[in-house]
Scaffold this motif. Structure first.
Motif, PDB file in Angstrom:
ATOM      1  N   VAL A 137       0.883  -1.174   0.000  1.00  0.00           N
ATOM      2  CA  VAL A 137       0.000   0.000   0.000  1.00  0.00           C
ATOM      3  C   VAL A 137       0.919   1.222   0.000  1.00  0.00           C
ATOM      4  CG1 VAL A 137      -1.819   1.269   1.180  1.00  0.00           C
ATOM      5  CG2 VAL A 137      -1.799  -1.237   1.260  1.00  0.00           C
ATOM      6  N   HIS A 138       0.640   2.150  -0.903  1.00  0.00           N
ATOM      7  CA  HIS A 138       1.545   3.303  -1.036  1.00  0.00           C
ATOM      8  C   HIS A 138       0.774   4.571  -1.353  1.00  0.00           C
ATOM      9  CE1 HIS A 138       1.312   3.406  -5.528  1.00  0.00           C
ATOM     10  NE2 HIS A 138       1.024   2.135  -5.374  1.00  0.00           N
ATOM     11  N   TYR A 139       1.416   5.708  -1.049  1.00  0.00           N
ATOM     12  CA  TYR A 139       0.857   6.982  -1.492  1.00  0.00           C
ATOM     13  C   TYR A 139       1.022   7.073  -3.003  1.00  0.00           C
ATOM     14  CZ  TYR A 139       0.409   8.573   3.288  1.00  0.00           C
ATOM     15  OH  TYR A 139       0.020   8.680   4.604  1.00  0.00           O
ATOM     16  N   VAL A 140       0.140   7.822  -3.633  1.00  0.00           N
ATOM     17  CA  VAL A 140       0.187   7.953  -5.088  1.00  0.00           C
ATOM     18  C   VAL A 140       0.902   9.241  -5.466  1.00  0.00           C
ATOM     19  CG1 VAL A 140      -1.260   8.274  -7.144  1.00  0.00           C
ATOM     20  CG2 VAL A 140      -1.870   6.550  -5.431  1.00  0.00           C
ATOM     21  N   ASP A 141       1.850   9.107  -6.387  1.00  0.00           N
ATOM     22  CA  ASP A 141       2.465  10.286  -6.997  1.00  0.00           C
ATOM     23  C   ASP A 141       2.261  10.189  -8.506  1.00  0.00           C
ATOM     24  OD1 ASP A 141       4.340   8.494  -7.946  1.00  0.00           O
ATOM     25  OD2 ASP A 141       5.971   9.177  -6.645  1.00  0.00           O
ATOM     26  N   ALA A 142       3.011  10.978  -9.267  1.00  0.00           N
ATOM     27  CA  ALA A 142       2.744  11.050 -10.704  1.00  0.00           C
ATOM     28  C   ALA A 142       3.223   9.813 -11.472  1.00  0.00           C
ATOM     29  CB  ALA A 142       3.373  12.311 -11.279  1.00  0.00           C
ATOM     30  N   GLY A 143       4.015   8.959 -10.836  1.00  0.00           N
ATOM     31  CA  GLY A 143       4.554   7.788 -11.531  1.00  0.00           C
ATOM     32  C   GLY A 143       3.640   6.580 -11.441  1.00  0.00           C
ATOM     33  N   ILE A 144       4.106   5.493 -12.042  1.00  0.00           N
ATOM     34  CA  ILE A 144       3.334   4.244 -11.988  1.00  0.00           C
ATOM     35  C   ILE A 144       3.801   3.442 -10.770  1.00  0.00           C
ATOM     36  CG2 ILE A 144       2.787   2.083 -13.183  1.00  0.00           C
ATOM     37  CD1 ILE A 144       3.286   3.545 -15.826  1.00  0.00           C
ATOM     38  N   ASP A 145       3.002   3.464  -9.720  1.00  0.00           N
ATOM     39  CA  ASP A 145       3.294   2.717  -8.492  1.00  0.00           C
ATOM     40  C   ASP A 145       4.637   3.107  -7.864  1.00  0.00           C
ATOM     41  OD1 ASP A 145       0.861   1.320  -8.831  1.00  0.00           O
ATOM     42  OD2 ASP A 145       1.827  -0.138 -10.139  1.00  0.00           O
ATOM     43  N   THR A 146       4.962   4.399  -7.919  1.00  0.00           N
ATOM     44  CA  THR A 146       6.269   4.855  -7.418  1.00  0.00           C
ATOM     45  C   THR A 146       6.188   5.631  -6.107  1.00  0.00           C
ATOM     46  OG1 THR A 146       5.994   6.770  -8.865  1.00  0.00           O
ATOM     47  CG2 THR A 146       7.408   4.997  -9.679  1.00  0.00           C
ATOM     48  N   GLY A 147       4.999   5.898  -5.601  1.00  0.00           N
ATOM     49  CA  GLY A 147       4.876   6.747  -4.406  1.00  0.00           C
ATOM     50  C   GLY A 147       5.402   6.082  -3.146  1.00  0.00           C
ATOM     51  N   LYS A 148       5.533   6.886  -2.106  1.00  0.00           N
ATOM     52  CA  LYS A 148       6.091   6.431  -0.825  1.00  0.00           C
ATOM     53  C   LYS A 148       5.309   5.235  -0.266  1.00  0.00           C
ATOM     54  CE  LYS A 148       7.508   8.611   3.535  1.00  0.00           C
ATOM     55  NZ  LYS A 148       6.904   7.739   4.538  1.00  0.00           N
ATOM     56  N   ILE A 149       6.055   4.219   0.129  1.00  0.00           N
ATOM     57  CA  ILE A 149       5.428   2.996   0.634  1.00  0.00           C
ATOM     58  C   ILE A 149       4.918   3.213   2.064  1.00  0.00           C
ATOM     59  CG2 ILE A 149       5.894   0.612   1.338  1.00  0.00           C
ATOM     60  CD1 ILE A 149       7.756   0.426  -1.140  1.00  0.00           C
ATOM     61  N   ILE A 150       3.689   2.784   2.306  1.00  0.00           N
ATOM     62  CA  ILE A 150       3.083   2.911   3.641  1.00  0.00           C
ATOM     63  C   ILE A 150       3.154   1.579   4.381  1.00  0.00           C
ATOM     64  CG2 ILE A 150       0.986   3.498   4.923  1.00  0.00           C
ATOM     65  CD1 ILE A 150       0.011   4.933   2.316  1.00  0.00           C
ATOM     66  N   GLU A 151       2.840   0.493   3.673  1.00  0.00           N
ATOM     67  CA  GLU A 151       2.782  -0.819   4.329  1.00  0.00           C
ATOM     68  C   GLU A 151       3.007  -1.926   3.306  1.00  0.00           C
ATOM     69  OE1 GLU A 151       3.300  -2.658   6.877  1.00  0.00           O
ATOM     70  OE2 GLU A 151       1.720  -1.853   8.165  1.00  0.00           O
ATOM     71  N   GLN A 152       3.638  -3.004   3.750  1.00  0.00           N
ATOM     72  CA  GLN A 152       3.812  -4.175   2.882  1.00  0.00           C
ATOM     73  C   GLN A 152       3.596  -5.437   3.699  1.00  0.00           C
ATOM     74  OE1 GLN A 152       7.822  -3.254   1.233  1.00  0.00           O
ATOM     75  NE2 GLN A 152       6.811  -3.230  -0.765  1.00  0.00           N
ATOM     76  N   GLU A 153       3.113  -6.465   3.030  1.00  0.00           N
ATOM     77  CA  GLU A 153       3.022  -7.780   3.682  1.00  0.00           C
ATOM     78  C   GLU A 153       3.461  -8.823   2.657  1.00  0.00           C
ATOM     79  OE1 GLU A 153      -0.562  -8.543   5.982  1.00  0.00           O
ATOM     80  OE2 GLU A 153      -0.234 -10.708   5.736  1.00  0.00           O
ATOM     81  N   CYS A 154       4.242  -9.800   3.124  1.00  0.00           N
ATOM     82  CA  CYS A 154       4.766 -10.790   2.178  1.00  0.00           C
ATOM     83  C   CYS A 154       4.531 -12.209   2.687  1.00  0.00           C
ATOM     84  CB  CYS A 154       6.250 -10.555   1.948  1.00  0.00           C
ATOM     85  SG  CYS A 154       7.238 -10.883   3.410  1.00  0.00           S
ATOM     86  N   PHE A 155       4.727 -13.165   1.796  1.00  0.00           N
ATOM     87  CA  PHE A 155       4.672 -14.578   2.185  1.00  0.00           C
ATOM     88  C   PHE A 155       5.554 -15.373   1.249  1.00  0.00           C
ATOM     89  CE2 PHE A 155       1.390 -13.961  -0.973  1.00  0.00           C
ATOM     90  CZ  PHE A 155       1.443 -15.091  -1.772  1.00  0.00           C
ATOM     91  N   LYS A 156       6.012 -16.522   1.742  1.00  0.00           N
ATOM     92  CA  LYS A 156       6.861 -17.392   0.940  1.00  0.00           C
ATOM     93  C   LYS A 156       5.967 -18.376   0.193  1.00  0.00           C
ATOM     94  CE  LYS A 156      11.441 -18.985   1.165  1.00  0.00           C
ATOM     95  NZ  LYS A 156      12.415 -19.865   1.720  1.00  0.00           N
ATOM     96  N   ALA A 157       6.270 -18.585  -1.072  1.00  0.00           N
ATOM     97  CA  ALA A 157       5.376 -19.385  -1.910  1.00  0.00           C
ATOM     98  C   ALA A 157       5.631 -20.879  -1.774  1.00  0.00           C
ATOM     99  CB  ALA A 157       5.517 -18.962  -3.361  1.00  0.00           C
ATOM    100  N   GLU A 158       5.987 -21.325  -0.585  1.00  0.00           N
ATOM    101  CA  GLU A 158       6.276 -22.751  -0.383  1.00  0.00           C
ATOM    102  C   GLU A 158       5.017 -23.599  -0.594  1.00  0.00           C
ATOM    103  OE1 GLU A 158       7.846 -22.295   3.466  1.00  0.00           O
ATOM    104  OE2 GLU A 158       9.910 -22.594   2.825  1.00  0.00           O
ATOM    105  N   GLY A 159       5.131 -24.598  -1.430  1.00  0.00           N
ATOM    106  CA  GLY A 159       4.008 -25.509  -1.635  1.00  0.00           C
ATOM    107  C   GLY A 159       2.908 -24.937  -2.515  1.00  0.00           C
ATOM    108  N   MET A 160       3.098 -23.687  -2.974  1.00  0.00           N
ATOM    109  CA  MET A 160       2.060 -23.108  -3.851  1.00  0.00           C
ATOM    110  C   MET A 160       2.563 -23.143  -5.283  1.00  0.00           C
ATOM    111  SD  MET A 160       0.307 -19.950  -1.934  1.00  0.00           S
ATOM    112  CE  MET A 160       1.411 -19.686  -0.590  1.00  0.00           C
ATOM    113  N   GLU A 161       1.926 -23.972  -6.061  1.00  0.00           N
ATOM    114  CA  GLU A 161       2.443 -24.233  -7.398  1.00  0.00           C
ATOM    115  C   GLU A 161       1.791 -23.342  -8.451  1.00  0.00           C
ATOM    116  OE1 GLU A 161       4.833 -26.560  -7.869  1.00  0.00           O
ATOM    117  OE2 GLU A 161       4.839 -26.863  -5.705  1.00  0.00           O
TER     118      GLU A 161
END
Ligand code: GRF
Length: 186
Positions: A137-161
Motif C-alpha cells: 500500500v503506497h501513497y500515489v504520486d505522478a509515476g506508476i506505483d512509485t509513491g512512498k510505501i506505507i505498508e507491505q506484507e509478504c509470504f513465501k510461496a512454499e508448496g504453492m504451485e
C-alpha cells in the motif's frame, strides 16, 4: 466521521472488503462515493447493493485529462472527502487530483514494490519466478506505483504451485490489509 472515496474500474473486490470492514464496525469511515471510469464494472453493482453513491465519469467525454479530473475533484471537495482510495482504478492519477489531494491518495498493488509495478503485478512476479510474494500500500504520486510505501506484507510461496493459488493468497492479504491502513491514516 471521516469521508473517503474509493476509485475502481473492475471487479471491486477490494472495494467490497472496505465496505465490509465499515459495516462490521472495524473501520470508522463513510464511503461518500465510488468513483469509476467504467460505468458497467462490477464495482458499481457492489456499490448499489450497499446504497453507496456512484460517480461514473468517462474520460473520453472530456477534451483533456485535466478537465476530466477537475470534474472529479470538484465533486469530491463538495462531498468533503478527506482520503482517496484507489482499488483497481486502471488510470494514472494526474496533476489536478494530485494537487487537490496532496498526500491524500493511496493505492494497493499486488506485488512487493518497487518490483513489478504496473499492470499484472502478480503475473509478472510469478513469471519471474520469485519465491516471496506480497502486497504494497503506497501513497500515489505522478509515476506508476512509485509513491512512498506505507505498508507491505509478504509470504513465501512454499508448496504453492499454481498462479491461482498465489492470486488467492495475495487477494486475501489485500482484503485484510487495506482497511487497516485506511484506519491508521484516518
Ligand atoms: C487488486 O489486485 C489490486 O491490488 C490491484 O488491482 C486489483 C483490483 O482487484 N491494484 P479488485 O477490482 O479490487 O477485485
Amino acid at each position: 466521521m471521516k469521508k473517503i472515496t474509493v476509485f475502481a474500474s473492475g471487479n471491486g473486490s477490494n472495494f467490497q472488503a472496505i465496505v465490509d470492514a465499515i459495516e462490521k464496525g472495524d473501520l470508522d469511515a463513510e464511503i461518500a462515493t465510488l468513483v469509476t471510469d467504467k460505468p458497467d464494472c462490477f464495482a458499481v453493482e457492489r456499490a448499489k447493493n450497499h446504497n453507496i453513491p456512484v460517480f461514473s465519469i468517462v474520460p473520453k467525454h472530456y477534451a483533456t485529462k485535466e478537465e476530466y479530473e477537475k470534474e472529479i475533484a470538484f465533486y469530491l471537495i463538495e462531498k468533503n472527502v478527506s482520503l482517496v482510495v484507489l482499488a483497481g482504478y486502471m488510470r494514472l492519477i494526474g496533476s489536478v487530483l494530485l494537487t487537490a489531494f496532496p498526500n491524500r491518495i493511496i493505492n494497493i498493488h499486488p506485488a512487493l514494490l518497487p518490483a513489478f509495478p504496473g499492470k499484472n503485478g502478480i503475473l509478472q512476479a510469478y513469471q519471474y519466478g520469485v519465491k516471496i510474494f506480497g502486497v504494497t500500500v503506497h501513497y500515489v504520486d505522478a509515476g506508476i506505483d512509485t509513491g512512498k510505501i506505507i505498508e507491505q506484507e509478504c509470504f513465501k510461496a512454499e508448496g504453492m504451485e499454481t498462479l491461482s493459488e498465489i492470486e488467492e493468497k495475495i487477494h486475501a492479504i489485500e482484503y485484510r490489509l487495506y482497511w487497516r491502513v485506511i484506519k491508521d491514516i484516518l
